[in-house]
Design an enzyme around this catalytic site. Sequence first.
Site, PDB file in Angstrom:
ATOM      1  N   HIS A  46      -7.927  -3.772  11.132  1.00  0.00           N
ATOM      2  CA  HIS A  46      -8.104  -5.153  10.646  1.00  0.00           C
ATOM      3  C   HIS A  46      -9.453  -5.290   9.954  1.00  0.00           C
ATOM      4  CE1 HIS A  46      -4.948  -7.406  13.086  1.00  0.00           C
ATOM      5  NE2 HIS A  46      -4.826  -6.160  13.500  1.00  0.00           N
ATOM      6  N   GLU A  95      -6.276  -8.749   4.869  1.00  0.00           N
ATOM      7  CA  GLU A  95      -7.250  -7.784   5.405  1.00  0.00           C
ATOM      8  C   GLU A  95      -6.979  -6.436   4.745  1.00  0.00           C
ATOM      9  OE1 GLU A  95      -6.970  -8.155   9.667  1.00  0.00           O
ATOM     10  OE2 GLU A  95      -7.488 -10.283   9.582  1.00  0.00           O
ATOM     11  N   GLU A 114     -11.963  -3.409  13.738  1.00  0.00           N
ATOM     12  CA  GLU A 114     -12.367  -4.456  12.783  1.00  0.00           C
ATOM     13  C   GLU A 114     -13.358  -3.819  11.810  1.00  0.00           C
ATOM     14  OE1 GLU A 114     -11.194  -7.492  12.621  1.00  0.00           O
ATOM     15  OE2 GLU A 114     -10.207  -7.763  14.565  1.00  0.00           O
ATOM     16  N   HIS A 144      -2.415  -8.624   9.183  1.00  0.00           N
ATOM     17  CA  HIS A 144      -2.841  -9.836   8.472  1.00  0.00           C
ATOM     18  C   HIS A 144      -2.952  -9.483   6.980  1.00  0.00           C
ATOM     19  CE1 HIS A 144      -4.517 -10.913  12.609  1.00  0.00           C
ATOM     20  NE2 HIS A 144      -3.471 -11.700  12.378  1.00  0.00           N
TER      21      HIS A 144
HETATM   22  O1  LIG Z   1     -11.943 -12.765  12.185  1.00  0.00           O
HETATM   23  C1  LIG Z   1     -11.069 -13.302  12.843  1.00  0.00           C
HETATM   24  O2  LIG Z   1     -11.166 -14.476  13.254  1.00  0.00           O
HETATM   25  C2  LIG Z   1      -9.796 -12.531  13.205  1.00  0.00           C
HETATM   26  C3  LIG Z   1      -9.789 -11.054  12.847  1.00  0.00           C
HETATM   27  C4  LIG Z   1      -8.550 -10.468  13.479  1.00  0.00           C
HETATM   28  O3  LIG Z   1      -7.500 -10.532  12.913  1.00  0.00           O
HETATM   29  N1  LIG Z   1      -8.696 -10.001  14.733  1.00  0.00           N
HETATM   30  C5  LIG Z   1      -7.568  -9.643  15.561  1.00  0.00           C
HETATM   31  C6  LIG Z   1      -8.068  -9.198  16.902  1.00  0.00           C
HETATM   32  C7  LIG Z   1      -6.943  -8.760  17.795  1.00  0.00           C
HETATM   33  C8  LIG Z   1      -7.398  -8.400  19.200  1.00  0.00           C
HETATM   34  O4  LIG Z   1      -7.823  -9.291  19.944  1.00  0.00           O
HETATM   35  O5  LIG Z   1      -7.256  -7.209  19.562  1.00  0.00           O
HETATM   36  C9  LIG Z   1      -6.691 -10.892  15.708  1.00  0.00           C
HETATM   37  O6  LIG Z   1      -7.234 -11.997  15.799  1.00  0.00           O
HETATM   38  O7  LIG Z   1      -5.470 -10.732  15.744  1.00  0.00           O
HETATM   39 ZN   LIG Z   2      -6.614  -9.238  11.511  1.00  0.00          ZN
END
Ligand SMILES: O=C(O)CCC(=O)N[C@@H](CCC(=O)O)C(=O)O
Ligand SMILES: [Zn+2]
Length: 331
Positions: free
Chosen positions: A148, A56, A211, A53
């Site tokens: 991320h 980030e 994260e 993303h």
């Molecule tokens: O903060 C958020 O809403 C999204 C942060 C983010 O990009 N998280 C990943 C998590 C991926 C996973 O589930 O392993 C995403 O949403 O792609």
């Molecule tokens: Zn992300």
Amino acid sequence: MRDFLQQTLDGNRPVISSGRNTHLSWQWHDDGILELTPHQSTSMALVVSAGIHGNETAPVEILNALTTSLLNGEKPLMPRLLLILGNPPALRAGKRYVRCDVNRLFGGRWQQYEDTSEARRAWRLEQAMENFYQAGNNEEVRWHLDLHTAIRGSYHPRFGVLPLNQRPWPEDFLGWMAAAGLEALVFHRAPGGTFTHYSCEHFGALSCTLELGKAQPFGENDLTQFSAARNALAALLFGEPLPESGETPRRYRVSQQITRTNEHFTLHMSAETLNFTAFPQGTLLAEAGDKRYYVQQAREYVLFPNPNVAPGLRAGLMLVEDNQHNEVAGN
Ligand SMILES: O=C(O)CCC(=O)N[C@@H](CCC(=O)O)C(=O)O
Ligand SMILES: [Zn+2]
């Protein structure tokens, strides 16, 4: 190559696309895709990705500083290493994505989407990962760390999200997460289109989405919050000692997913709701047309609430705390 991030942001093919120093040889494969091979033999194949993303940036800055130390020959390299800056056009634009979220397209899902730069990128990253892992022998331990930051603030500012895995997670992998300063680990219970699901399912990699804090523009991150994560990465890459683990991370598993099924979608949470906010049983969480989402367990915690996703995509996860979660090798 002096600076992998700058090279990627510039978007040009490097004049020299491979090289070597005292410790390693390097090969630039494509925009944001760089492979480093140690001269000494190794039993580990590690993929570290960031910038899947484009907004980030903290993990991109951390990863680039570690990469520069390796390219300059200041540090030895322990594993075979594939470095990925996931979405260069989005990094240049400072946006999560340009046309669609690349972290929903892996595992061939890109084929069901229109031809966007993100669909092509997901395909390219799948190929790069496949080539990298298949170049090693079957004895290699495979890890994939996808770095991320979250959109919202969080009761746990640093946490890991682990894909569905048919095998138990080894203790040393989970121990590394604790040493990286992660306060919580979230276990998915269903497959998905993320990069970590792809690497785990297709290559048997031990994979985790890390994260690290909240998304900020380049240059505005306080990287001291992530010093444990940085040092734990340095331990893997350079063979430096793993930092002392602090608290054992709390464990959560996904209890339900809120999906934005159509245009008429209401999420009953404010823009200030933090990740890991708890809701009691019976709370109405969201409405998508006729479908209503309620808290089903005695208490559920929200993760990644986002009413602005494209129809058909995840608008939030609900979690239950599960510190008895014992899907660990040896238990
Ligand atoms: O903060 C958020 O809403 C999204 C942060 C983010 O990009 N998280 C990943 C998590 C991926 C996973 O589930 O392993 C995403 O949403 O792609
Ligand atoms: Zn992300």
